[in-house]
Write an enzyme that holds these catalytic residues in place. Structure first.
Site, short mmCIF file in Angstrom:
data_model
loop_
_atom_site.label_atom_id
_atom_site.label_comp_id
_atom_site.label_asym_id
_atom_site.label_seq_id
_atom_site.Cartn_x
_atom_site.Cartn_y
_atom_site.Cartn_z
N TRP A 151 0.99 -1.04 0.00
CA TRP A 151 -0.01 -0.20 0.10
C TRP A 151 0.84 1.26 -0.27
O TRP A 151 0.67 2.21 -0.66
CB TRP A 151 -0.94 0.16 0.97
CG TRP A 151 -1.81 -0.58 0.82
CD1 TRP A 151 -2.69 -2.51 1.81
CD2 TRP A 151 -3.31 -0.73 -0.14
NE1 TRP A 151 -3.07 -3.26 1.07
CE2 TRP A 151 -3.88 -2.34 -0.31
CE3 TRP A 151 -3.42 0.11 -1.30
CZ2 TRP A 151 -4.75 -2.52 -1.33
CZ3 TRP A 151 -4.22 -0.78 -2.28
CH2 TRP A 151 -5.27 -1.69 -2.20
N ASP A 162 -1.90 6.55 6.45
CA ASP A 162 -2.82 6.25 5.39
C ASP A 162 -3.30 4.77 6.69
O ASP A 162 -2.16 3.83 6.63
CB ASP A 162 -2.16 5.08 4.22
CG ASP A 162 -3.21 4.70 4.11
OD1 ASP A 162 -4.22 4.23 4.64
OD2 ASP A 162 -2.88 3.49 3.04
N LYS A 208 -12.75 -1.95 6.43
CA LYS A 208 -11.92 -2.19 7.68
C LYS A 208 -13.27 -2.12 9.37
O LYS A 208 -13.29 -2.39 9.60
CB LYS A 208 -10.08 -2.18 7.79
CG LYS A 208 -10.65 -2.33 5.94
CD LYS A 208 -9.32 -2.27 5.95
CE LYS A 208 -8.71 -1.46 4.14
NZ LYS A 208 -8.90 -2.76 4.06
N1 PMP Z 1 -4.40 1.29 2.25
C1 PMP Z 1 -4.18 0.38 2.49
C2 PMP Z 1 -3.15 0.43 3.50
C3 PMP Z 1 -5.20 -0.48 2.82
O1 PMP Z 1 -5.86 -1.64 3.28
C4 PMP Z 1 -6.60 -0.23 1.44
C5 PMP Z 1 -7.58 -1.30 0.95
N2 PMP Z 1 -7.13 -2.53 1.53
C6 PMP Z 1 -5.80 0.78 0.46
C7 PMP Z 1 -4.96 1.87 0.38
C8 PMP Z 1 -6.91 1.01 -0.62
O2 PMP Z 1 -8.45 1.69 -0.24
P1 PMP Z 1 -10.03 1.64 -0.79
O3 PMP Z 1 -10.09 0.50 -1.77
O4 PMP Z 1 -10.39 2.16 -0.26
O5 PMP Z 1 -9.62 3.00 -1.99
#
Ligand code: PMP
Length: 358
Positions: A101, A170, A194
Protein backbone atom coordinates in the site's frame (compact mmCIF):
# COMPACT_ATOMS: atom_id res chain seq x y z
CA UNK A 1 -25.47 -19.50 9.75
CA UNK A 2 -23.24 -16.48 10.42
CA UNK A 3 -19.57 -17.40 10.08
CA UNK A 4 -16.37 -15.82 11.36
CA UNK A 5 -15.25 -13.61 8.49
CA UNK A 6 -11.50 -12.98 8.33
CA UNK A 7 -11.63 -10.86 5.15
CA UNK A 8 -9.27 -7.88 4.85
CA UNK A 9 -11.97 -5.46 3.68
CA UNK A 10 -14.83 -5.22 3.16
CA UNK A 11 -14.63 -6.98 6.49
CA UNK A 12 -16.70 -8.31 9.33
CA UNK A 13 -18.95 -5.79 11.07
CA UNK A 14 -20.33 -5.96 14.60
CA UNK A 15 -23.45 -8.12 14.68
CA UNK A 16 -25.13 -5.54 16.97
CA UNK A 17 -24.68 -2.93 14.24
CA UNK A 18 -26.20 -5.17 11.58
CA UNK A 19 -29.21 -6.19 13.69
CA UNK A 20 -29.85 -2.57 14.68
CA UNK A 21 -29.74 -1.54 11.02
CA UNK A 22 -32.04 -4.43 10.19
CA UNK A 23 -34.52 -3.42 12.89
CA UNK A 24 -34.82 0.12 11.57
CA UNK A 25 -34.32 -0.60 7.89
CA UNK A 26 -37.80 0.18 6.60
CA UNK A 27 -38.79 2.85 9.13
CA UNK A 28 -35.82 4.85 10.30
CA UNK A 29 -35.93 7.68 12.87
CA UNK A 30 -39.75 7.76 12.66
CA UNK A 31 -39.45 9.01 9.09
CA UNK A 32 -41.61 6.21 7.70
CA UNK A 33 -38.86 5.31 5.25
CA UNK A 34 -35.35 3.90 5.28
CA UNK A 35 -32.29 6.04 5.89
CA UNK A 36 -31.38 5.34 2.25
CA UNK A 37 -34.54 7.08 1.09
CA UNK A 38 -34.26 10.38 2.97
CA UNK A 39 -32.50 13.45 1.63
CA UNK A 40 -28.94 13.92 2.73
CA UNK A 41 -30.00 17.49 3.52
CA UNK A 42 -32.91 16.46 5.77
CA UNK A 43 -32.67 17.40 9.44
CA UNK A 44 -32.78 13.71 10.44
CA UNK A 45 -29.88 12.72 8.20
CA UNK A 46 -27.78 15.77 9.04
CA UNK A 47 -28.20 14.83 12.73
CA UNK A 48 -26.92 11.34 11.93
CA UNK A 49 -23.99 12.63 9.89
CA UNK A 50 -22.99 15.15 12.54
CA UNK A 51 -23.45 12.52 15.24
CA UNK A 52 -20.96 10.23 13.51
CA UNK A 53 -18.47 13.07 13.29
CA UNK A 54 -18.83 14.02 16.94
CA UNK A 55 -18.45 10.37 18.03
CA UNK A 56 -15.25 10.10 15.99
CA UNK A 57 -14.01 13.38 17.48
CA UNK A 58 -14.66 12.22 20.99
CA UNK A 59 -13.13 8.74 20.47
CA UNK A 60 -9.95 10.31 19.08
CA UNK A 61 -9.95 13.37 21.34
CA UNK A 62 -9.96 15.81 18.39
CA UNK A 63 -10.01 19.54 19.02
CA UNK A 64 -11.12 22.40 16.76
CA UNK A 65 -7.70 22.39 15.13
CA UNK A 66 -8.71 19.30 13.10
CA UNK A 67 -11.36 18.97 10.40
CA UNK A 68 -13.06 15.61 9.84
CA UNK A 69 -14.13 14.87 6.27
CA UNK A 70 -16.17 11.99 4.86
CA UNK A 71 -15.05 11.57 1.27
CA UNK A 72 -15.54 9.17 -1.61
CA UNK A 73 -12.94 7.58 -3.86
CA UNK A 74 -11.53 5.42 -1.06
CA UNK A 75 -8.06 5.56 0.38
CA UNK A 76 -6.86 5.21 -3.21
CA UNK A 77 -8.40 8.60 -3.98
CA UNK A 78 -6.38 10.06 -1.12
CA UNK A 79 -3.16 8.82 -2.70
CA UNK A 80 -3.82 11.68 -5.18
CA UNK A 81 -5.78 14.04 -2.96
CA UNK A 82 -2.98 14.30 -0.39
CA UNK A 83 -0.34 15.70 -2.79
CA UNK A 84 -2.95 17.78 -4.63
CA UNK A 85 -4.05 19.42 -1.37
CA UNK A 86 -0.73 19.77 0.37
CA UNK A 87 1.78 20.68 -2.33
CA UNK A 88 2.48 23.12 -5.12
CA UNK A 89 3.86 21.75 -8.42
CA UNK A 90 7.53 20.81 -8.09
CA UNK A 91 7.35 20.30 -4.33
CA UNK A 92 9.28 17.53 -2.60
CA UNK A 93 7.46 14.96 -0.48
CA UNK A 94 8.87 12.14 1.66
CA UNK A 95 7.44 8.62 1.67
CA UNK A 96 8.22 5.53 3.73
CA UNK A 97 7.87 2.26 1.83
CA UNK A 98 6.84 -0.66 4.04
CA UNK A 99 4.69 -2.65 1.66
CA UNK A 100 2.21 -2.87 -1.16
CA UNK A 101 0.00 0.00 0.00
CA UNK A 102 2.92 2.36 0.62
CA UNK A 103 4.18 1.49 -2.85
CA UNK A 104 0.80 2.36 -4.40
CA UNK A 105 0.71 5.67 -2.55
CA UNK A 106 4.24 6.43 -3.79
CA UNK A 107 3.38 5.60 -7.38
CA UNK A 108 0.39 7.91 -7.35
CA UNK A 109 2.25 10.75 -5.59
CA UNK A 110 4.92 10.67 -8.32
CA UNK A 111 2.31 12.07 -10.70
CA UNK A 112 2.21 15.27 -8.68
CA UNK A 113 5.42 15.83 -6.76
CA UNK A 114 9.09 14.93 -6.37
CA UNK A 115 8.92 11.81 -4.22
CA UNK A 116 11.85 11.01 -1.96
CA UNK A 117 11.65 7.52 -0.45
CA UNK A 118 13.28 8.12 2.94
CA UNK A 119 13.07 4.52 4.16
CA UNK A 120 12.49 1.40 2.13
CA UNK A 121 11.77 -2.03 3.58
CA UNK A 122 11.40 -3.78 0.23
CA UNK A 123 14.82 -5.41 0.61
CA UNK A 124 13.61 -7.18 3.78
CA UNK A 125 10.72 -8.62 1.78
CA UNK A 126 8.48 -6.12 3.55
CA UNK A 127 8.87 -7.96 6.83
CA UNK A 128 9.80 -5.09 9.12
CA UNK A 129 9.27 -1.42 9.91
CA UNK A 130 12.10 1.10 10.23
CA UNK A 131 13.80 1.08 13.64
CA UNK A 132 12.25 3.62 16.02
CA UNK A 133 14.16 6.90 16.01
CA UNK A 134 15.64 6.38 12.54
CA UNK A 135 13.06 8.14 10.39
CA UNK A 136 13.53 11.77 9.47
CA UNK A 137 12.03 14.03 6.86
CA UNK A 138 14.44 15.61 4.43
CA UNK A 139 15.01 19.30 3.72
CA UNK A 140 11.97 21.11 2.41
CA UNK A 141 9.60 18.13 2.53
CA UNK A 142 5.97 19.25 2.30
CA UNK A 143 5.02 16.19 4.36
CA UNK A 144 6.14 12.69 5.27
CA UNK A 145 3.73 9.88 4.36
CA UNK A 146 3.70 6.42 5.91
CA UNK A 147 1.40 3.45 6.25
CA UNK A 148 1.12 2.55 9.95
CA UNK A 149 -0.34 -0.85 9.08
CA UNK A 150 0.32 -2.69 5.83
CA UNK A 151 -2.81 -4.75 5.23
CA UNK A 152 -1.20 -7.25 2.85
CA UNK A 153 2.19 -7.80 4.49
CA UNK A 154 0.89 -7.58 8.06
CA UNK A 155 3.59 -5.06 9.05
CA UNK A 156 2.56 -2.51 11.66
CA UNK A 157 4.56 0.31 13.22
CA UNK A 158 4.71 -0.08 16.99
CA UNK A 159 5.39 3.66 17.31
CA UNK A 160 4.52 6.98 15.72
CA UNK A 161 7.49 8.53 13.87
CA UNK A 162 8.58 11.90 15.11
CA UNK A 163 9.61 14.02 12.11
CA UNK A 164 9.87 17.67 11.27
CA UNK A 165 7.50 17.73 8.26
CA UNK A 166 3.75 17.26 8.79
CA UNK A 167 3.10 13.54 9.29
CA UNK A 168 0.55 11.97 6.92
CA UNK A 169 -0.73 8.47 7.71
CA UNK A 170 -2.77 5.97 5.73
CA UNK A 171 -4.55 4.37 8.67
CA UNK A 172 -7.03 2.37 6.58
CA UNK A 173 -6.42 -0.92 8.35
CA UNK A 174 -5.56 0.26 11.86
CA UNK A 175 -7.67 3.31 12.67
CA UNK A 176 -9.52 2.96 16.00
CA UNK A 177 -7.73 -0.29 16.82
CA UNK A 178 -6.08 1.49 19.77
CA UNK A 179 -5.83 5.00 21.24
CA UNK A 180 -3.58 7.43 19.36
CA UNK A 181 -2.38 10.95 19.97
CA UNK A 182 -3.71 12.74 16.90
CA UNK A 183 -1.67 15.86 17.68
CA UNK A 184 1.36 13.99 16.27
CA UNK A 185 -0.27 13.94 12.82
CA UNK A 186 -0.93 16.56 10.19
CA UNK A 187 -3.31 14.32 8.29
CA UNK A 188 -4.82 10.86 8.75
CA UNK A 189 -6.95 9.07 6.18
CA UNK A 190 -8.67 5.72 6.27
CA UNK A 191 -10.97 3.79 3.99
CA UNK A 192 -13.98 2.79 6.08
CA UNK A 193 -14.36 -0.84 5.11
CA UNK A 194 -12.22 -2.38 7.86
CA UNK A 195 -12.67 -0.80 11.29
CA UNK A 196 -15.16 1.98 10.54
CA UNK A 197 -18.08 0.34 8.77
CA UNK A 198 -18.91 -0.73 5.23
CA UNK A 199 -17.14 0.42 2.06
CA UNK A 200 -18.15 3.73 0.54
CA UNK A 201 -16.43 6.40 2.62
CA UNK A 202 -12.90 7.48 3.34
CA UNK A 203 -12.44 9.47 6.54
CA UNK A 204 -9.89 12.27 6.40
CA UNK A 205 -8.73 14.02 9.56
CA UNK A 206 -6.70 17.09 8.68
CA UNK A 207 -5.08 19.78 10.82
CA UNK A 208 -6.65 23.11 9.92
CA UNK A 209 -3.34 24.86 9.21
CA UNK A 210 -2.87 22.48 6.25
CA UNK A 211 -6.10 23.63 4.61
CA UNK A 212 -6.21 26.16 1.80
CA UNK A 213 -3.15 24.92 -0.07
CA UNK A 214 -4.96 22.86 -2.72
CA UNK A 215 -3.86 23.24 -6.32
CA UNK A 216 -6.50 24.96 -8.45
CA UNK A 217 -7.02 21.80 -10.52
CA UNK A 218 -7.90 19.70 -7.45
CA UNK A 219 -11.34 18.15 -7.96
CA UNK A 220 -13.75 20.04 -5.69
CA UNK A 221 -14.94 16.81 -4.04
CA UNK A 222 -11.37 16.17 -2.92
CA UNK A 223 -10.52 19.75 -2.00
CA UNK A 224 -10.29 19.56 1.76
CA UNK A 225 -11.19 23.17 2.43
CA UNK A 226 -14.17 23.13 0.10
CA UNK A 227 -15.42 19.84 1.52
CA UNK A 228 -14.94 21.08 5.09
CA UNK A 229 -16.97 24.19 4.28
CA UNK A 230 -19.71 22.01 2.76
CA UNK A 231 -19.89 19.51 5.64
CA UNK A 232 -18.57 16.85 3.20
CA UNK A 233 -21.76 17.32 1.18
CA UNK A 234 -20.60 19.11 -1.93
CA UNK A 235 -22.04 16.07 -3.65
CA UNK A 236 -24.49 13.43 -2.43
CA UNK A 237 -22.67 11.26 0.09
CA UNK A 238 -23.25 7.50 0.46
CA UNK A 239 -25.84 8.03 3.18
CA UNK A 240 -26.34 4.40 4.15
CA UNK A 241 -22.59 3.89 4.61
CA UNK A 242 -22.36 7.07 6.68
CA UNK A 243 -25.23 5.92 8.93
CA UNK A 244 -23.58 2.49 9.42
CA UNK A 245 -20.27 4.18 10.21
CA UNK A 246 -22.08 6.13 12.95
CA UNK A 247 -23.58 2.92 14.37
CA UNK A 248 -20.13 1.29 14.34
CA UNK A 249 -18.67 4.21 16.31
CA UNK A 250 -21.56 3.94 18.76
CA UNK A 251 -20.74 0.25 19.18
CA UNK A 252 -17.08 1.10 19.90
CA UNK A 253 -18.21 3.58 22.58
CA UNK A 254 -20.61 1.08 24.12
CA UNK A 255 -18.02 -1.67 24.25
CA UNK A 256 -15.48 0.43 26.14
CA UNK A 257 -13.86 2.83 23.65
CA UNK A 258 -10.38 2.67 22.24
CA UNK A 259 -8.50 1.35 25.27
CA UNK A 260 -10.88 -1.60 25.48
CA UNK A 261 -10.44 -2.14 21.71
CA UNK A 262 -6.67 -2.11 22.16
CA UNK A 263 -6.81 -4.65 24.97
CA UNK A 264 -9.03 -6.99 23.00
CA UNK A 265 -7.04 -6.56 19.79
CA UNK A 266 -3.76 -7.23 21.53
CA UNK A 267 -5.16 -10.36 23.16
CA UNK A 268 -6.52 -11.65 19.83
CA UNK A 269 -3.24 -11.01 18.03
CA UNK A 270 -1.19 -12.57 20.85
CA UNK A 271 -3.33 -15.70 20.73
CA UNK A 272 -2.93 -16.09 16.98
CA UNK A 273 0.82 -15.36 16.83
CA UNK A 274 1.40 -17.71 19.77
CA UNK A 275 -0.27 -20.53 17.90
CA UNK A 276 1.76 -19.77 14.75
CA UNK A 277 5.08 -19.49 16.63
CA UNK A 278 4.32 -22.53 18.77
CA UNK A 279 4.08 -24.77 15.71
CA UNK A 280 6.56 -25.97 13.12
CA UNK A 281 3.75 -26.20 10.60
CA UNK A 282 2.76 -22.51 10.49
CA UNK A 283 5.02 -19.49 10.07
CA UNK A 284 4.80 -15.71 9.91
CA UNK A 285 7.75 -13.87 8.38
CA UNK A 286 7.31 -10.48 10.05
CA UNK A 287 9.79 -9.18 12.66
CA UNK A 288 8.12 -9.61 16.08
CA UNK A 289 8.18 -5.89 16.89
CA UNK A 290 6.45 -5.05 13.59
CA UNK A 291 3.68 -7.62 13.61
CA UNK A 292 0.24 -6.30 12.86
CA UNK A 293 -2.59 -6.57 15.37
CA UNK A 294 -5.05 -6.44 12.51
CA UNK A 295 -3.77 -8.54 9.58
CA UNK A 296 -1.91 -11.75 10.29
CA UNK A 297 -0.44 -13.48 7.24
CA UNK A 298 0.83 -17.01 7.70
CA UNK A 299 2.20 -19.85 5.61
CA UNK A 300 1.74 -23.61 5.85
CA UNK A 301 4.90 -25.72 5.84
CA UNK A 302 3.36 -27.64 2.95
CA UNK A 303 1.88 -25.12 0.49
CA UNK A 304 0.23 -27.94 -1.48
CA UNK A 305 -2.20 -28.24 1.46
CA UNK A 306 -3.47 -24.66 1.16
CA UNK A 307 -6.62 -25.57 -0.71
CA UNK A 308 -7.44 -28.28 1.86
CA UNK A 309 -6.78 -25.85 4.68
CA UNK A 310 -9.14 -23.28 3.19
CA UNK A 311 -11.86 -25.80 2.37
CA UNK A 312 -11.73 -27.26 5.90
CA UNK A 313 -11.78 -23.78 7.40
CA UNK A 314 -14.81 -22.84 5.35
CA UNK A 315 -16.62 -25.98 6.48
CA UNK A 316 -15.79 -25.03 10.08
CA UNK A 317 -17.36 -21.57 9.63
CA UNK A 318 -14.07 -19.70 9.17
CA UNK A 319 -14.32 -17.66 5.97
CA UNK A 320 -11.93 -15.68 3.78
CA UNK A 321 -8.57 -16.85 5.10
CA UNK A 322 -6.77 -16.84 1.77
CA UNK A 323 -3.86 -14.39 1.54
CA UNK A 324 -3.89 -11.45 -0.84
CA UNK A 325 -3.74 -12.57 -4.46
CA UNK A 326 -0.34 -10.88 -4.85
CA UNK A 327 1.37 -12.88 -2.08
CA UNK A 328 -0.61 -16.11 -1.57
CA UNK A 329 -0.51 -18.09 1.68
CA UNK A 330 -3.07 -17.33 4.35
CA UNK A 331 -4.14 -14.15 6.05
CA UNK A 332 -6.45 -13.67 9.01
CA UNK A 333 -7.75 -10.13 9.37
CA UNK A 334 -8.89 -9.66 12.94
CA UNK A 335 -10.31 -6.15 13.06
CA UNK A 336 -12.20 -4.61 15.98
CA UNK A 337 -15.40 -6.47 15.13
CA UNK A 338 -13.77 -9.93 15.20
CA UNK A 339 -14.51 -11.43 18.62
CA UNK A 340 -11.91 -13.36 20.62
CA UNK A 341 -14.06 -16.47 20.11
CA UNK A 342 -13.47 -16.18 16.36
CA UNK A 343 -9.71 -16.20 16.85
CA UNK A 344 -10.02 -19.11 19.29
CA UNK A 345 -12.05 -21.03 16.71
CA UNK A 346 -9.33 -20.33 14.15
CA UNK A 347 -6.44 -21.43 16.39
CA UNK A 348 -8.38 -24.58 17.36
CA UNK A 349 -8.89 -25.34 13.68
CA UNK A 350 -5.22 -24.69 12.89
CA UNK A 351 -4.07 -27.07 15.63
CA UNK A 352 -6.51 -29.69 14.43
CA UNK A 353 -5.40 -29.35 10.80
CA UNK A 354 -1.76 -29.65 11.84
CA UNK A 355 -2.49 -32.83 13.81
CA UNK A 356 -4.07 -34.41 10.77
CA UNK A 357 -1.73 -33.17 8.06
CA UNK A 358 1.70 -32.32 9.45
N1 PMP B 1 -4.40 1.62 2.03
C1 PMP B 1 -4.47 0.49 2.76
C2 PMP B 1 -3.52 0.32 3.91
C3 PMP B 1 -5.41 -0.49 2.45
O1 PMP B 1 -5.48 -1.61 3.16
C4 PMP B 1 -6.30 -0.28 1.36
C5 PMP B 1 -7.37 -1.27 0.98
N2 PMP B 1 -7.21 -2.54 1.33
C6 PMP B 1 -6.17 0.89 0.62
C7 PMP B 1 -5.22 1.82 0.98
C8 PMP B 1 -7.06 1.17 -0.56
O2 PMP B 1 -8.32 1.46 -0.07
P1 PMP B 1 -9.58 1.71 -1.02
O3 PMP B 1 -9.92 0.40 -1.61
O4 PMP B 1 -10.60 2.23 -0.06
O5 PMP B 1 -9.18 2.70 -2.04
Amino acid sequence: MRVYNFAAGPATMPLDVLTRAQSELTDWADEGMSVMEVSHRSAAFVRTAEGAESRLRSLLGLGDDYEVLFLQGGATGQFSAVPLNLTAPGATVDYVNTGAWSAKAIKEARKYAQVRVVADEEATGYASAPEPGTLASGPGAAYLHYTPNETIGGVEFGYVPSVEAPLVADMSSTILSRPIDVSQFGLIYAGAQKNLGPAGLCVVIVRTDLLGRARPETPSVWDYRQMAAAGSMLNTPPTFAWYLLGLTLEWIEQTGGLSAMAERNQAKAAMLYASIDGSDYYSNPVAPDARSWMNVPFLLADPSREADFLAGAKAAGLANLEGHRSVGGMRASIYNAMPLEGVRALTDYMADFERHHA
